[in-house]
Every structure is written in structure tokens, then in C-alpha cells.
Motif scaffolding. Sequence first.
Motif, PDB file in Angstrom:
ATOM      1  N   UNK A 307      -1.862 -15.064  -5.638  1.00 10.35           N
ATOM      2  CA  UNK A 307      -1.256 -15.858  -6.716  1.00 10.35           C
ATOM      3  C   UNK A 307      -1.343 -17.354  -6.440  1.00 10.35           C
ATOM      4  N   UNK A 308      -1.219 -17.749  -5.175  1.00 14.84           N
ATOM      5  CA  UNK A 308      -1.254 -19.193  -4.855  1.00 14.84           C
ATOM      6  C   UNK A 308      -2.663 -19.685  -4.544  1.00 14.84           C
ATOM      7  N   UNK A 309      -3.655 -18.777  -4.588  1.00 13.13           N
ATOM      8  CA  UNK A 309      -5.042 -19.192  -4.391  1.00 13.13           C
ATOM      9  C   UNK A 309      -5.535 -19.135  -2.969  1.00 13.13           C
ATOM     10  N   UNK A 310      -4.706 -18.657  -2.044  1.00 11.68           N
ATOM     11  CA  UNK A 310      -5.156 -18.562  -0.648  1.00 11.68           C
ATOM     12  C   UNK A 310      -6.095 -17.384  -0.468  1.00 11.68           C
ATOM     13  N   UNK A 311      -5.763 -16.248  -1.074  1.00 10.59           N
ATOM     14  CA  UNK A 311      -6.608 -15.052  -1.016  1.00 10.59           C
ATOM     15  C   UNK A 311      -7.304 -14.869  -2.350  1.00 10.59           C
ATOM     16  N   UNK A 312      -8.412 -14.157  -2.323  1.00  9.33           N
ATOM     17  CA  UNK A 312      -9.144 -13.878  -3.569  1.00  9.33           C
ATOM     18  C   UNK A 312      -9.568 -12.417  -3.588  1.00  9.33           C
ATOM     19  N   UNK A 313      -9.698 -11.875  -4.781  1.00  2.42           N
ATOM     20  CA  UNK A 313     -10.103 -10.474  -4.957  1.00  2.42           C
ATOM     21  C   UNK A 313     -11.622 -10.402  -5.023  1.00  2.42           C
ATOM     22  N   UNK A 314     -12.261  -9.614  -4.164  1.00  3.71           N
ATOM     23  CA  UNK A 314     -13.726  -9.467  -4.230  1.00  3.71           C
ATOM     24  C   UNK A 314     -14.179  -8.981  -5.600  1.00  3.71           C
ATOM     25  N   UNK A 316     -16.089  -6.662  -6.684  1.00  6.83           N
ATOM     26  CA  UNK A 316     -16.143  -5.231  -6.971  1.00  6.83           C
ATOM     27  C   UNK A 316     -14.854  -4.521  -6.563  1.00  6.83           C
ATOM     28  N   UNK A 317     -13.745  -5.269  -6.544  1.00 11.94           N
ATOM     29  CA  UNK A 317     -12.476  -4.678  -6.148  1.00 11.94           C
ATOM     30  C   UNK A 317     -11.400  -5.033  -7.168  1.00 11.94           C
ATOM     31  N   UNK A 318     -10.191  -4.538  -6.933  1.00  8.88           N
ATOM     32  CA  UNK A 318      -9.047  -4.820  -7.797  1.00  8.88           C
ATOM     33  C   UNK A 318      -7.858  -5.218  -6.932  1.00  8.88           C
ATOM     34  N   UNK A 319      -6.824  -5.720  -7.576  1.00  7.07           N
ATOM     35  CA  UNK A 319      -5.630  -6.128  -6.846  1.00  7.07           C
ATOM     36  C   UNK A 319      -4.987  -4.932  -6.147  1.00  7.07           C
ATOM     37  N   UNK A 320      -4.876  -3.822  -6.859  1.00  8.19           N
ATOM     38  CA  UNK A 320      -4.249  -2.639  -6.264  1.00  8.19           C
ATOM     39  C   UNK A 320      -5.030  -2.138  -5.059  1.00  8.19           C
ATOM     40  N   UNK A 321      -6.350  -2.184  -5.156  1.00  8.81           N
ATOM     41  CA  UNK A 321      -7.178  -1.729  -4.040  1.00  8.81           C
ATOM     42  C   UNK A 321      -6.985  -2.629  -2.826  1.00  8.81           C
ATOM     43  N   UNK A 322      -6.943  -3.944  -3.044  1.00 15.27           N
ATOM     44  CA  UNK A 322      -6.745  -4.882  -1.925  1.00 15.27           C
ATOM     45  C   UNK A 322      -5.373  -4.703  -1.288  1.00 15.27           C
ATOM     46  N   UNK A 323      -4.367  -4.482  -2.115  1.00 12.21           N
ATOM     47  CA  UNK A 323      -3.021  -4.245  -1.572  1.00 12.21           C
ATOM     48  C   UNK A 323      -2.994  -2.975  -0.728  1.00 12.21           C
ATOM     49  N   UNK A 324      -3.744  -1.981  -1.149  1.00 13.46           N
ATOM     50  CA  UNK A 324      -3.797  -0.725  -0.390  1.00 13.46           C
ATOM     51  C   UNK A 324      -4.483  -0.931   0.959  1.00 13.46           C
ATOM     52  N   UNK A 325      -5.549  -1.756   0.963  1.00 12.24           N
ATOM     53  CA  UNK A 325      -6.287  -2.026   2.206  1.00 12.24           C
ATOM     54  C   UNK A 325      -5.361  -2.670   3.242  1.00 12.24           C
ATOM     55  N   UNK A 326      -4.510  -3.599   2.791  1.00 12.01           N
ATOM     56  CA  UNK A 326      -3.681  -4.373   3.721  1.00 12.01           C
ATOM     57  C   UNK A 326      -2.257  -3.827   3.866  1.00 12.01           C
ATOM     58  N   UNK A 327      -1.975  -2.710   3.277  1.00 13.62           N
ATOM     59  CA  UNK A 327      -0.638  -2.128   3.376  1.00 13.62           C
ATOM     60  C   UNK A 327      -0.370  -1.657   4.813  1.00 13.62           C
ATOM     61  N   UNK A 328       0.842  -1.915   5.286  1.00 14.67           N
ATOM     62  CA  UNK A 328       1.243  -1.535   6.650  1.00 14.67           C
ATOM     63  C   UNK A 328       2.387  -0.523   6.606  1.00 14.67           C
ATOM     64  N   UNK A 329       2.503   0.292   7.648  1.00 15.02           N
ATOM     65  CA  UNK A 329       3.666   1.189   7.724  1.00 15.02           C
ATOM     66  C   UNK A 329       4.965   0.382   7.797  1.00 15.02           C
ATOM     67  N   UNK A 330       6.066   1.006   7.476  1.00 14.09           N
ATOM     68  CA  UNK A 330       7.349   0.313   7.498  1.00 14.09           C
ATOM     69  C   UNK A 330       7.993   0.316   8.879  1.00 14.09           C
ATOM     70  N   UNK A 331       7.609   1.279   9.710  1.00 15.36           N
ATOM     71  CA  UNK A 331       8.231   1.383  11.040  1.00 15.36           C
ATOM     72  C   UNK A 331       7.180   1.423  12.146  1.00 15.36           C
ATOM     73  N   UNK A 332       7.590   1.004  13.329  1.00 13.25           N
ATOM     74  CA  UNK A 332       6.731   1.026  14.519  1.00 13.25           C
ATOM     75  C   UNK A 332       6.915   2.363  15.230  1.00 13.25           C
ATOM     76  N   UNK A 333       5.810   2.956  15.671  1.00 17.47           N
ATOM     77  CA  UNK A 333       5.880   4.279  16.308  1.00 17.47           C
ATOM     78  C   UNK A 333       5.741   4.233  17.830  1.00 17.47           C
ATOM     79  N   UNK A 334       5.582   3.040  18.415  1.00 19.22           N
ATOM     80  CA  UNK A 334       5.443   2.937  19.878  1.00 19.22           C
ATOM     81  C   UNK A 334       6.796   3.208  20.528  1.00 19.22           C
ATOM     82  N   UNK A 335       6.903   4.197  21.405  1.00 22.90           N
ATOM     83  CA  UNK A 335       8.179   4.471  22.079  1.00 22.90           C
ATOM     84  C   UNK A 335       8.623   3.286  22.938  1.00 22.90           C
ATOM     85  N   UNK A 336       9.889   2.914  22.845  1.00 23.77           N
ATOM     86  CA  UNK A 336      10.428   1.833  23.667  1.00 23.77           C
ATOM     87  C   UNK A 336      10.161   0.442  23.136  1.00 23.77           C
TER      88      UNK A 336
END
Length: 532
Positions: A307-314, A316-336
Motif C-alpha cells: 500500500x505504501x509502495x515499498x513492495x510490489x506485486x509481480x 503474474x501474481x496477486x495480492x492474496x498469493x503474495x500474502x500466502x507466500x510470506x505468511x508465517x506461523x503464529x507460534x514458535x515450535x523450538x523447545x525452550x
Amino acid sequence: YQRRVHGIDQQWKEKKRSKKLYRSQQLSSQKKPEEPKTEPEKKVEPVVAEQKPEEKGKEEVKKNLEENKEKPESKAMDENEMKNLLEILNKQMTDPRQKEQFKELAPLYMKHAFWDTQPVAHMADQFHKGITQGEIEKKEVKDVKTAPYALPEGFEWSTIDLTNEKELTEAYELLRDHYVEDGAKRYRFVYSPEFLKWALTPPGFEKDWIVGVRVIKNKKLVGFISGTPVKVNLGGKEIKMAEIDFLCVMSRLRTKRMAPVLIKEVTRRINLKLVWQAIYTVGKYIPTPISETIYYYRYLNFKKLNDIGYASIPSKSTLKRQEKIYKLPETVTIPGFRKMVKKDAKQIQPLLKEYMKKFALSAEFTANEIKYMFTPRPDVIDCYVVESVTEKEKKITDFISFYIVKCKVLNHETIKEYKSAYVYYYATTKTPLADLVKAAMISANNSGNDLFLCLNVMENKKFFEELNFTKGAKLMYYLYNYSTESLSPENIGVVLVQLLTFNPVSYTHLRAHETSLHLVCRLLLEKKKKNN
């Protein structure tokens, strides 16, 4: 490429040959002053073959050069020489990216009114004389000026006390309004007062090294530079240095050339404390980088950055696809995996010290410094450890830290800022580095950061591809009053908090000494050397 360089070489030779011939003819045509008439003794002179004009010219030039041997000429190119070289190369090169890259490299080979007077390495001299590792200029306290350097009329020096809220706010406001912004004037770094206090007042900091320039009439702060003491290990040798950050002059006063005076004044103050070397980073080429590094960035909040112009959508892609590529899990699974607390500093210090041995240039920290620098502070610094729990003890096996900087968005109606997390120091013995960095990204995302960045220093390149990092802009490392061989980014184990670049570069990155353009510069210098 060889044919192209050969063509440049021939043009250069013809031009210099014609100039030499003209100069020699002018010298030979000058009349000698009349001498008193005396009858010379009659001698039978041997018959000598008449010299050709070209040979006479060569002898005259050779004689003149021998007479001027005691006046060595600077090996660097002046502005006119560089301009001529650029004109020749512009005709030869068709790729605009190469032309742009050459313009970036050009300052390494040119003369500089300020840097030529400072004890820093110069590329032209290194090419002719080679690199000698060690201190460039040896000084003693008696050689250091006792009085401050002169400022333009109407201005005065000021030591900035960052423990004073009023002066801290003044420094914050100057940097907020006049420090680094991108070329299109869309974003500007905003260092919070809390960040500045954290970065510039570590244990053992020197108050005199935080220098300001004020207007005498109204006491307004218009210039700033800071130095903080650091211990650096270079090739197994421990060196006390100053880390130089946040050089800033108010925009409308930059024609007064205050920046060189600020550098000289902070250097004077540092030298008075028996510290003779400094480390600093710059986003462009000046004499002469010890390492050329690159920022890599990873989107956390792709939609906002788009939205602010820092990132751009390729295309042959869409906004939803880019968001899916960069989506992260909500929790860390490393013990300790948990946030650092102050008492962890005692375990982190030997862990980091051992890990830093991998790098030719590295920073050294005491347990007290680690407690100060890495203990989490909201929107300033975050640090996480991995604790291995056994029946006997709780042992920290890994840790990772990142500092947080806000960026002001200048031309958007609703979004006024975004937050970036920058990888700081880390050490691993058990957890794979990519997993540790991913855990840090999840933590940064959960705390509201929009972008995650790091340089390609230390072992960072191991996780770039796996974690979807993208190549960005360059950042050069420099040493003051110390000469050393250039270091690859993988040999750099020092991370400074000064940020000087925004956007990704649009061309493939090549190290300066590996580019054909760099070789062309060397070729020209070599010709100059032969002629001298």
C-alpha cells in the motif's frame, strides 16, 4: 571486452603521444639566452646522425620527467581525468546498468578534498604500492589539537548529554527531520529517543564523543555526530576503536561544509582518549571500503508495504498469493525458546565470544555490555534464547537478537509509519540457524513489525533462500586509520546500528574488485603510473 579495452588504450596512447610531441617541440623551439662571445677551441667533432623530431621529443620529455622526479604526483584521478574516462566508456558501453555501476565506483579512484587529508586507505595508492596491514598514521596525544576546530561564523560546539531529556529530544528531532530518507522522498528513518539513548550510551560511553553544533543566537541544534567505544578483533588482534554513527547536518546548512568539520572534531576528541581507529558504514563509495555488504529483506506485512509502495506485486501474481507466500506461523515450535532476561547475560557472553571466532573482523562484549545491549526494550531491542533443560541444569545453547527502527511514511494519507526489525547478533550451537531466524521473524511479526532485514554478514546467507529473503541495497564498511585486505561479507562479525539505505538495487551485485569496470579504472591508473 578485450577489444573494447584495447580500443580505449589506443585512443589514450594517441592522445598522450600527440600532447608529448607538441610539448617537446615547444621546448626545443625556445631560444637560449645569448652568452658572451669567446673563441672556442677548434675540435674535430665526430659525425652524428641527425635525430628525427619524434626522437628529440622523447628525449626532451624524458629529461623533464627526470628533473621532476622529486615531485611525486598523486596517483588518484582528478575530476577532468575521470570525466574524460566516463566519456570514453559511455561510447563503448551499451548496458545502462554498467554505466551506473561505473559512476558508483568512480569515487574510489578520484581525488577528494577532505578524505585525501585523512589517514584512510586509498584505492589508487593500494594499487601502486600494495596493502600494508596495520595503523596508517601513528600519533601521540601531544600531536592532537587541544582546541576545537573552527566553525563557520555564528555557530558553536556543544557536547550533547543524552541522559538529559531536553537534549535527547533535540537530537531526536534533528535526526527525525534531516537524517536519511530514500531518493524519492517517500520514507525517512525515525530513531526514537529511547533507541538513541540505548545505542549511544552503553557501559563506558564517553560524553565528549557525542558532538553537536548549535546556532549561537538561539542555541538551536543544527549538526550532530556520535562516537561510542568498541572493542574489535581483527585477524586475532584486539583493537580499541570508536564506532561512528548518526552524522547529520540540517538540510539548509549543508553548503557550509560542516560535515568534514564534525568528523575532524569527533576524531580529535576520540584521539584525546588514546583511541586512534574507528569503524563506520556508508551507503556509497568513498576511500576505501574494507567490505561491501548487501541488505536482504523479508516481508512480514506484505499488504501494508504494498500500500505504501515499498513492495510490489509481480505481474503474474496477486495480492492474496503474495500474502500466502510470506505468511508465517503464529507460534514458535523450538523447545525452550523464550525471551532473554538480564541473568542470561552470563551464559550468552561466552557463547557469543566463541561464535565470533569464526569471523576475521568481530566485536567483543563483556557480560555487563551484553546485559545492557541485549535485554529487551519495547520498540528498541528484542532478544530470545533457546534453553536446554536437563536434570542437572538449565543451559542456553542459542540466542538471537534484533533491533527495531521506525520509518516515517511521508506521502500517504492513512499510513504514517512502518516498523522494521534488523538482525543484530546471534550465536548457535544446537538449533539450525534458519530455524532460529524463522523463530525471530515470528516473534517480530507478532510484536507488530512489518519488515525483517539483515546484512549478508556472518552466516546469514545460509537462510536467505529458504526463508524468502530478497536482495536489497549495498552498505560499505570502513576503517579509519587502519589498513587491511578487503574482507568478504562472510568474514564480518560486526553489526552497526546506523542505517543508510532503503530500497533494493535493480542490478546484479558484483564485488568491486570483480567487475570489468573496476579493471578499466585500474588500467587507466596503470597507464598513468607508467607515464610518471
